[in-house]
Design a protein around this motif. Sequence first.
Motif, mmCIF file in Angstrom:
data_model
loop_
_atom_site.group_PDB
_atom_site.id
_atom_site.type_symbol
_atom_site.label_atom_id
_atom_site.label_comp_id
_atom_site.label_asym_id
_atom_site.label_seq_id
_atom_site.Cartn_x
_atom_site.Cartn_y
_atom_site.Cartn_z
ATOM 1 N N UNK A 1 53.679 129.152 11.636
ATOM 2 C CA UNK A 1 54.113 127.737 11.655
ATOM 3 C C UNK A 1 54.930 127.348 10.419
ATOM 4 N N UNK A 2 56.108 127.967 10.267
ATOM 5 C CA UNK A 2 56.968 127.681 9.111
ATOM 6 C C UNK A 2 57.772 126.413 9.388
ATOM 7 N N UNK A 3 57.782 125.473 8.427
ATOM 8 C CA UNK A 3 58.496 124.210 8.632
ATOM 9 C C UNK A 3 59.768 124.078 7.811
ATOM 10 N N UNK A 4 59.888 124.936 6.743
ATOM 11 C CA UNK A 4 61.065 124.825 5.870
ATOM 12 C C UNK A 4 61.567 126.184 5.432
ATOM 13 N N UNK B 1 48.655 121.835 7.018
ATOM 14 C CA UNK B 1 49.280 122.252 5.752
ATOM 15 C C UNK B 1 50.684 122.794 6.041
ATOM 16 N N UNK B 2 51.743 122.177 5.482
ATOM 17 C CA UNK B 2 53.100 122.666 5.761
ATOM 18 C C UNK B 2 53.406 123.977 5.038
ATOM 19 N N UNK B 3 54.228 124.826 5.658
ATOM 20 C CA UNK B 3 54.623 126.114 5.068
ATOM 21 C C UNK B 3 56.136 126.176 4.902
ATOM 22 N N UNK B 4 56.561 126.795 3.793
ATOM 23 C CA UNK B 4 57.995 127.006 3.557
ATOM 24 C C UNK B 4 58.206 128.477 3.230
ATOM 25 N N UNK B 5 59.398 129.005 3.572
ATOM 26 C CA UNK B 5 59.756 130.368 3.174
ATOM 27 C C UNK B 5 60.703 130.268 1.985
ATOM 28 N N UNK B 6 60.242 130.791 0.838
ATOM 29 C CA UNK B 6 61.004 130.722 -0.408
ATOM 30 C C UNK B 6 62.031 131.853 -0.468
ATOM 31 N N UNK C 1 43.984 128.316 10.422
ATOM 32 C CA UNK C 1 43.235 127.301 9.640
ATOM 33 C C UNK C 1 44.208 126.318 8.993
ATOM 34 N N UNK C 2 45.277 126.846 8.374
ATOM 35 C CA UNK C 2 46.257 125.980 7.696
ATOM 36 C C UNK C 2 46.935 125.041 8.696
ATOM 37 N N UNK C 3 47.277 125.594 9.871
ATOM 38 C CA UNK C 3 47.954 124.785 10.888
ATOM 39 C C UNK C 3 47.024 123.693 11.428
ATOM 40 N N UNK C 4 45.755 124.062 11.610
ATOM 41 C CA UNK C 4 44.770 123.100 12.122
ATOM 42 C C UNK C 4 44.645 121.890 11.194
ATOM 43 N N UNK D 1 45.688 117.534 2.905
ATOM 44 C CA UNK D 1 46.284 118.863 3.110
ATOM 45 C C UNK D 1 47.718 118.786 3.663
ATOM 46 N N UNK D 2 48.027 117.687 4.408
ATOM 47 C CA UNK D 2 49.367 117.530 4.989
ATOM 48 C C UNK D 2 50.433 117.306 3.907
ATOM 49 N N UNK D 3 49.987 117.005 2.676
ATOM 50 C CA UNK D 3 50.934 116.764 1.574
ATOM 51 C C UNK D 3 50.914 117.898 0.545
#
Length: 311
Positions: free
Chosen positions: A213-216, A192-197, A186-189, A161-163
Amino acid sequence: SQTDFDSLLRAADAAMYAAKEAGRNTYQYYSQDALARIQRRLEIEHGLHGAIERDEFSLAYQPLLHAHHGEPPAIEALLRWHRPGIGYCSPAEFIPIAEKCGEIVRIGDWVLSEACRQAAAWDRAGLHFERIAVNVSAVQLRDRGFAERVIEICHAHGWPPQRLELELTESALIRDTDILRHCFDVLERHGVPLAVDDFGTGFSNLNYLNRFPVGRLKIDRSFVQGMLHDSGTAEVTQAIVHLGHALGMKVVAEGVETHQEEDMLRRQGCDEIQGYLYSRPLSPRDLAQWLRQQHAAPGRTDAASEVVLAR
């Protein structure tokens, strides 16, 4: 006559449909144009039902490269719909319709499953890439159990999930509901990385960047295409890079087509770059070939993409 009556009924129906679209509690006059639009919409909606079963969807893949070479690229999965006997239908046209009729939830699950299956196959073949990114609609996020299904799909295909990065629009993050909060927990646990498009084109209240938890952040292509000709636009891209970095995020530029754009974005501190300069969206086989060339000659992106584009 009956045909006149039927035409009148269809026209009234089209006007009612348009009034509902405009937010109800209003009226609309019938126009030939409106009827054609509504018929097109209904026809696409009808075509979407069963399109998965008929195997009409596929994914194309576009790489994202690190601004400073040396690290393996990421890959974005892009949905394509080919209708036998009709041809390709643009995502810009069919995705909003799929969202409205709810079909996007099933289609979205198919995309996630296919992207994870393909990523795992490439990984087993020894191809080097960092993560696979998939676009996710606000409608999917609001669907109960969505985050749990994401994790199940990853496990089913043996993909970490981290990829798997989920790309969300700003509008998807406006409402801070319990369902959304649970989904992100759940995604953060599971990492799972999140990006804002398309960052910068939508909502301007930046609270959500701290809430979720947005990373990008992905700088929208309209800014990238304007920044060489307009100093104000260049200042916007620079501001987005500073904002992202201040919040501990990476910043990605999409729609990069020239070396001049690439040079300016690198100078501004952009972390990753995506666009036709490196490669257009490719079939799985061509993307595998592209990855092999990258690994054989890191840093020689132009030669690699010329080979692919010339095929």
